[in-house]
Design a protein around this motif. Sequence first.
Motif, PDB file in Angstrom:
ATOM      1  N   VAL A  11       0.844  -1.194   0.000  1.00  0.00           N
ATOM      2  CA  VAL A  11       0.000   0.000   0.000  1.00  0.00           C
ATOM      3  C   VAL A  11       0.883   1.250   0.000  1.00  0.00           C
ATOM      4  N   ASN A  15       0.717   4.432  -2.616  1.00  0.00           N
ATOM      5  CA  ASN A  15       0.453   5.821  -2.239  1.00  0.00           C
ATOM      6  C   ASN A  15       1.661   6.721  -2.508  1.00  0.00           C
ATOM      7  N   HIS A  39      -6.570  -1.485   3.437  1.00  0.00           N
ATOM      8  CA  HIS A  39      -6.979  -0.152   3.862  1.00  0.00           C
ATOM      9  C   HIS A  39      -6.144   0.964   3.220  1.00  0.00           C
ATOM     10  N   SER A  40      -6.725   2.160   3.262  1.00  0.00           N
ATOM     11  CA  SER A  40      -6.013   3.387   2.893  1.00  0.00           C
ATOM     12  C   SER A  40      -5.395   3.333   1.505  1.00  0.00           C
ATOM     13  N   VAL A  43      -5.065   7.118  -1.007  1.00  0.00           N
ATOM     14  CA  VAL A  43      -5.447   8.224  -0.119  1.00  0.00           C
ATOM     15  C   VAL A  43      -4.549   9.439  -0.353  1.00  0.00           C
ATOM     16  N   TYR A  59     -10.914   0.115   4.543  1.00  0.00           N
ATOM     17  CA  TYR A  59     -11.257   1.431   5.093  1.00  0.00           C
ATOM     18  C   TYR A  59     -10.601   2.560   4.295  1.00  0.00           C
ATOM     19  N   TYR A  60     -11.290   3.689   4.268  1.00  0.00           N
ATOM     20  CA  TYR A  60     -10.756   4.992   3.874  1.00  0.00           C
ATOM     21  C   TYR A  60     -10.172   5.053   2.464  1.00  0.00           C
ATOM     22  N   GLY A  63      -9.441   8.434   0.603  1.00  0.00           N
ATOM     23  CA  GLY A  63      -9.613   9.446   1.649  1.00  0.00           C
ATOM     24  C   GLY A  63      -8.914  10.743   1.292  1.00  0.00           C
TER      25      GLY A  63
END
Lengths: 229, 438, 296
Positions: A11, A15, A39-40, A43, A59-60, A63
């Motif tokens: 991840v 990102n 998750h994430s 973002v 999640y998120y 974001g």
Amino acid sequence: MPEVDLRQQTVRDLNEALHRLSRQTNETDWQVLHPNGQHSLAVGIDAPVTVRIKGHVGYYCAGMNKDATVIIDGNAGVGCAENMMSGRVHVKGDVSQAAGATAQGGLLIVDGNASARCGISMKGADIVVKGNIGPMSAFMAQAGNLVVLGDAGEALGDSLYETRIFVRGAVKSLGADCVEKPMGEEEKAILSQVLELAGIADDVRPEAFRFYGSARRLYHFNVDHAEEY
Amino acid sequence: MSRTLPRFSATFDPYTISQIQRAAATGIYDIRGAGAKRKLPHFDDLLFLGASISRYPLEGYREKCGTNVVLGARFAKKPIELKIPITLAGMSFGALSANAKEALGLAATAMGTSTTTGDGGMTSEERQSSKTLVYQYLPSRYGMNPDDLRKADAIEVVIGQGAKPGGGGMLLGQKITPRVARMRVLPEGIDQRSACRHPDWTGPDDLEIKIGELREITDWEKPIYVKVGASRPYYDTALAVKSGADVVVLDGMQGGTAATQEVFIENVGLPILAAIRPAVQALQDLDMHRKVQLIVSGGIRTGADVAKALALGADAVAIGTAALIALGDNDPRHAAEYAELGTEPGAYDDWHEGNDPAGITTQRPELTARLDPETAGRRLRNYLSVLTLEAQTIARACGKSHVHNLEPEDLVALTVEAAAMAGVPLAGTNWIPGTPLG
Amino acid sequence: MCGIVGLFLKGKRLESELGALVAAMLETMSERGPDSAGFAVFGEGEDGRVKLTLRLVDVDADSVLADAAGVLGCGVCGQMRETHLVLSIPAEEEVKARFWAEGRPDLVLVGVGNRMELYKEVGAPADVARRFGLQAMSGTHAIGHTRMATESAVTTAGAHPFSTGKDQCLVHNGSLSNHNDLRRRLRRGGMRFETENDSEVAAAYLTSRMAGGLSLGQALEAGLGELDGFYTFVCGTAGGFAVLRDPISCKPAVMAETDDYVAFGSEYRALVPLPDIESARVFEPEPAHVYAWERH
């Protein structure tokens, strides 16, 4: 097209790569494979790029998005597109709780259902849910538009400020200080615009919706409304 | 004498009677600013054991006594180093005037320490005046902006504050000016009700994921603090650590607030004296003491308070109310105006009403203009210097070349209560009442 | 505060893979609960016999087995897995066996059932699953839990699932706010508690309501009015599997259903290892709504 396979990369890799992009980048189309509910993902993007995620996310996801288009070919977990500033997030499946929480701008489109607290504390974004939304949606929502083609769960718009809520289906119950209001020309124009943005203006008529907003009775404390606090 | 003197009830004392009368007249709970005003066990009941024959002191003014503190080295790529172990607690633009915020920033920057935003986001003035700025991430997310998040030097996830653990904030209509309203996306002039839970997570298992998101967005650069009001400090500290915090901020019930129900301020939470040891115990049990830093706040007034908090195991303290007083809050020169507001210097706490004669807790332009950021900032800078010098004086007297080398064993208590809460012996005895924590 | 997984098979097809699937699900929930883990598996039950899952504290299995045989007579057999001994005894010896186990300070009775076996330990979830050999277990349904302790100690006894009745178990994510009073009430009603854990109170509450004649679903329904605070529960009984979330649906939950199974996870990640998950009906359980499945 840059491709990130989350079976091989982390991840953090994803990102970091997205954050390195300048606003003038030529690498505008990204594909993310095998997200497997992590998750994430994607973002804090701050560039006008498109990221397509092939599968379910945790999640998120997306974001605090700015200007990017994030497409999720699957379901999304809690807080999808939370605090989005601008851009577009499109979930092809369902979204979990608190979708679009506190989102200040941009457009969140959910093809499936959204669960509890969709659009909680939203601050200016547009959220379009093609299915149903869960209980306590638009709780303390401040600005923007929540458009629901299906039904809404309990306590819709509880403690609402100035978000406009449009629901085509049934509303199980309204929360404190949320009331149905007659849809005027202004609201109809705003709704049409959101439907247009979401690309469904040809299939969905604004007249089919009912409009809900704040009764503004909680704007100034009054002892006779104390039970609503 | 045929009659006794008029006698007031200890239970229904004059203040209590005025509370009942006020409630009956208005039908709304009393809202005010500041922290708990009742008498609480506090640092006053602790004394340091200075050096004499068995231990040797350091020479004041000549021999070095360090005060710096590094925050956030656990996970952050860019930890913060403060020159003094005293930071400025979160206070929002909205609660405070722009000039007051600027004064805080100027003083902190001059002293090599940090300021903290509050509910309502970051102002450009604030970012400019404060070299090291901690950005609060609050349940309301007013003004929450990823650009500001990236501009911040650290991020403080606020779960609670000492004045109201478990409650949300409140800002009454008088202070929601056009600029405050625009920053918070609220209609002008309304009563703002703040949420008490974050909108998109609950509990430590979700918090871990939320911290993960904040780290991803800021590329793992910034220290992440978790702030809690003191209520169950052992568990809350342990869970903040497990959720991945770099720094734990623990705010006791004397900690101030812009506006909350009086009943909340005076009846919920722990005084900071009782909260530090359990939090430190949790860090020690996890082998994280001094690795995850502990910042404590709530009623810090003097360098002695700073030294005592550090001796009990904190890495730094935060001040709020004391900083406002240093800027000029409750100054006797406004006595006539305080009288018009039905109060007097030293007792003014209606910070939520926006009529502060000192121009600090207000948004009214004619009042805010009274506070010159440079002058007020200078006063706060002086005060921070005194706190630091005082803490160093005590540390040197205990033979410490760094304030962090103060220990609980350097302290004794004057009362049984303080001995139990601070976990130090009653003066002149080896008796520590109470049971060990953990 | 935790991660929860649950898998309820509708037919025989995946029974031999139950343990392997639940082990994979459990591991994905490690971050939500790094302190301890546990699981209950409903496997093969023999008519007329009962299984006692015992945690051994500094004592070897052979001496415990020998003592059990001496006290309970012949027909006692046992299987040791890491720190837990599953003792199979004739059903009529259950009361005597409980008495015997409780009398020994080196034994902790973790669960009792015709079909249920229950394992829990401190440590990383993947390690816990591996040490007990969850991978190789078969059965009809199982629930598992990874724990991030909130207010009670990180101990084996504080790990989930909690079993307070025969072939009954519960896992919980959240925190109850009225468990102390409820525990006192249940104690007066004759329930016994091993821990100060709020989740054990929820389990005992359901057990007491089921003892009063309610089904698992009805007991959960009753719990909506009496359990305050935040919770997502997943419960197992000999033939049943149920899910309930508090009215605010504070803690996350996602479910998947196919012709073969019903599965529960705190997050979608937990469901990824399941077969045909791409085509499953994935949904979030509604707050304050009891979901219950039975298999006979």
